[in-house]
Design a protein around this motif. Structure first.
Motif, PDB file in Angstrom:
ATOM      1  N   ALA A 385       0.682  -1.256   0.148  1.00  0.00           N
ATOM      2  CA  ALA A 385      -0.126  -0.048  -0.062  1.00  0.00           C
ATOM      3  C   ALA A 385       0.917   1.348  -0.037  1.00  0.00           C
ATOM      4  O   ALA A 385       1.948   1.292   0.420  1.00  0.00           O
ATOM      5  N   HIS A 391      -5.162  -1.283   1.647  1.00  0.00           N
ATOM      6  CA  HIS A 391      -5.155  -2.528   0.749  1.00  0.00           C
ATOM      7  C   HIS A 391      -6.097  -3.591   1.330  1.00  0.00           C
ATOM      8  O   HIS A 391      -5.660  -4.040   2.376  1.00  0.00           O
ATOM      9  N   ARG A 425      -8.535  -0.966  -2.966  1.00  0.00           N
ATOM     10  CA  ARG A 425      -8.260  -0.018  -2.098  1.00  0.00           C
ATOM     11  C   ARG A 425      -9.464   0.292  -1.707  1.00  0.00           C
ATOM     12  O   ARG A 425     -10.704   0.577  -2.126  1.00  0.00           O
TER      13      ARG A 425
END
Length: 435
Positions: A385, A391, A425
Motif C-alpha cells: 500500500a 489495501h 483499495r
C-alpha cells in the motif's frame, strides 16, 4: 457520480465523530474493567469479579484436598495434646470425641474433593468449615477450664488458618477473622486465670498481622491476574491460569489487519527519546480505543506496526465491516495527530480474511500470536500500500458489501504469491453505521 475529496470528507465526519465517541466511552469501560478497589479488593466491574473468583476458586480447589487433610491432622494432634494435659480423672472424652468427629468430617471432605467433588459456592463452604472449627473450640472451653491458659497457644493456629491457610478470599476472611477474634477476646475475659488484657492484646495484634498478610497476598494475586488479562485475551489468559500448557487453536475464518505508520522513522531521527515514545504511545493508545470500540482483538505491536484481528479468540465475533471501519478510523487518527505535530504522518494498512492458527508461544515473556497464509497475505498487502492507503483482498471486498467505497488496484505481485493477486483499495464508508 464520483465524489470529490471534500465531499468524501464531509460524509465521513459524522462517522468519525460517532466512532470516536464510542471509542472514548468504551475506553472508560475497559479501563474500569480491570481496576479493583484497594480497600475491598473487588474488581469494579461485577463480571470481571466473577471471572476472577472463578479462577481463584479453581486454584484453591486444586490444593483443597491436601489442605483439608492437613487441618484434619492438626485436629487429631489436639487429641494427643488433650491426653497429655488432662488428668485421667478429668472429663476429656467430650472434647476428644468432638475433635475426632471434626477430623473425620475433614477427611471425608478431602476424599470427596480429591475424587472430583466441586462445591458450587466454594468460598461459602470453606467459611462454614472454618467457622465450625472456631465454634467447636469455643464450645470446648468449659471442659478445659483447669488448663485454659495452656490452650491459648492454639489461638494463633486458628487465626492463621482463617486468614492465610484456608483459601478464603480476603473479604470473607476479614469478616470471619474479626468475629472469631471478638469471640476469643470475650472468652479470655471470662475464663483466663490472671490478667486477661495481655493475651487479648497479643490476640488482636496477631489478628491484624494475619489480616495484613492476607491483604498483601490477595492484592498480589489480583494484580498478577490483572496483568495477565492485559497481556492476553481473556479466554486465553483463563486457560493458561487453569494450567493448560500448550495453547494452539485453528480458526477457519478470521480477518487480520496490519497497519504501519509511514514517516515515523524519519520523524524519530529529529525527536528526543521521550518525545518519540510518547508520540508512539499516544497513537497506539488511540488504536487501542478504536479496537475496543469495535470489539476487535489487538494482537501485538512491532516497532511502529500495529496488528489486530476480528473473529478470535472464541469470545470475539468475526465482522469484516468492523475491521474495515477500524482501518479507516486509524487512518484518520494518525493524520490528525500528524497535523497537530506538523508532520506528514500517514498509515498504510493491509487487511485479509481466511483461516489462521492462533496460540501462545514461550514460557517467559510469552505472546499470543497468529500464523498462516492469511497473516502473511495481510502483511504483504500492507507492504504494497502507498502512504495513506488501505489495501484489502478481493475476498474481503466481496464481504464488505455496498456500504464501503472501494477501488480496484488490479493485480499486484505479492511476495510468496506465484501469480498476480487481486487487490482493492478501501476508500471510505458510506453510511457510518455497522450492524
Amino acid at each position: 457520480m464520483a465524489l470529490s475529496a471534500a465531499q468524501k470528507s464531509e460524509r465521513a465526519e459524522p462517522e468519525q465523530a460517532s466512532l470516536i465517541s464510542t471509542a472514548v466511552q468504551t475506553e472508560a469501560i475497559t479501563d474500569a474493567n480491570l481496576r479493583f478497589s484497594r480497600w475491598s479488593l473487588r474488581f469494579l466491574n461485577p463480571a470481571v469479579e466473577v471471572d476472577y473468583r472463578s479462577y481463584r476458586n479453581a486454584r484453591v480447589a486444586r490444593w483443597l484436598p491436601i489442605l483439608t487433610v492437613l487441618v484434619a491432622a492438626i485436629v487429631l494432634l489436639g487429641v494427643f495434646l488433650d491426653l497429655a494435659i488432662f488428668a485421667a480423672d478429668e472429663p476429656t472424652w467430650p472434647i476428644i470425641a468432638t475433635r475426632c468427629l471434626i477430623a473425620a468430617g475433614m477427611l471425608g471432605a478431602a476424599a470427596w474433593l480429591y475424587f472430583g467433588g466441586r462445591p458450587r459456592r466454594l468460598q461459602i463452604w470453606i467459611m462454614l468449615a472454618v467457622t465450625l472449627i472456631h465454634v467447636a473450640w469455643l464450645l470446648a472451653t468449659p471442659a478445659m477450664l483447669g488448663h485454659f491458659n495452656e490452650y491459648l497457644g492454639l489461638l494463633p493456629v486458628n487465626m492463621l488458618m482463617t486468614f492465610i491457610v484456608s483459601g478464603l478470599m480476603f473479604q470473607y476472611a476479614c469478616w470471619l477473622g474479626l468475629a472469631a477474634a471478638l469471640a476469643y477476646a470475650a472468652m479470655i475475659l471470662s475464663f483466663y486465670q490472671g490478667q486477661p488484657y495481655g493475651p487479648i492484646f497479643y490476640l488482636m495484634v496477631l489478628t491484624l498481622y494475619a489480616a495484613y498478610a492476607a491483604y498483601i497476598a490477595e492484592r498480589a494475586r489480583r494484580e498478577a491476574w490483572q496483568l495477565l488479562q492485559n497481556v492476553l485475551p481473556n479466554s486465553i489468559a483463563t486457560r493458561m491460569q487453569q494450567g493448560e500448557r500448550l495453547i494452539a487453536d485453528e480458526h477457519e475464518d478470521a480477518c487480520v489487519l496490519f497497519a504501519d505508520i509511514v514517516g515515523f522513522t524519519s520523524m524519530s531521527e529529529k525527536m528526543e527519546a521521550n518525545q518519540l515514545v510518547g508520540l508512539l504511545n499516544e497513537i497506539f493508545t488511540e488504536f487501542d480505543r478504536i479496537s475496543d470500540a469495535l470489539d476487535l482483538e489487538k494482537i501485538k505491536t512491532i516497532g511502529d506496526c500495529y496488528m489486530l484481528v476480528s473473529g478470535l479468540p472464541s469470545t470475539r465475533r468475526r465482522d469484516p465491516q468492523r475491521i474495515a471501519l477500524a482501518a479507516l478510523e486509524m487512518q484518520k487518527t494518525v493524520e490528525r495527530i500528524g497535523h497537530r505535530e506538523g508532520a506528514d504522518l500517514k498509515i498504510r494498512a493491509g487487511v485479509h480474511t481466511g483461516p489462521v492458527i492462533a496460540g501462545v508461544i514461550g514460557r517467559r515473556k510469552f505472546v499470543y500470536d497468529l500464523w498462516g497464509d492469511t497473516v502473511n497475505t495481510a502483511s504483504r498487502l500492507e507492504s504494497s500500500a502507498s502512504p495513506g492507503s488501505v489495501h484489502i483482498s478481493a475476498t474481503l471486498r466481496d464481504e464488505l458489501g455496498p456500504d464501503f467505497e472501494t477501488a480496484s488496484m488490479g493485480t499486484l505481485k505479492l511476495k510468496g504469491k506465484a501469480e498476480g493477486f487481486a487487490v482493492w483499495r478501501l476508500e471510505g464508508h458510506k453510511t457510518g453505521t455497522c450492524h
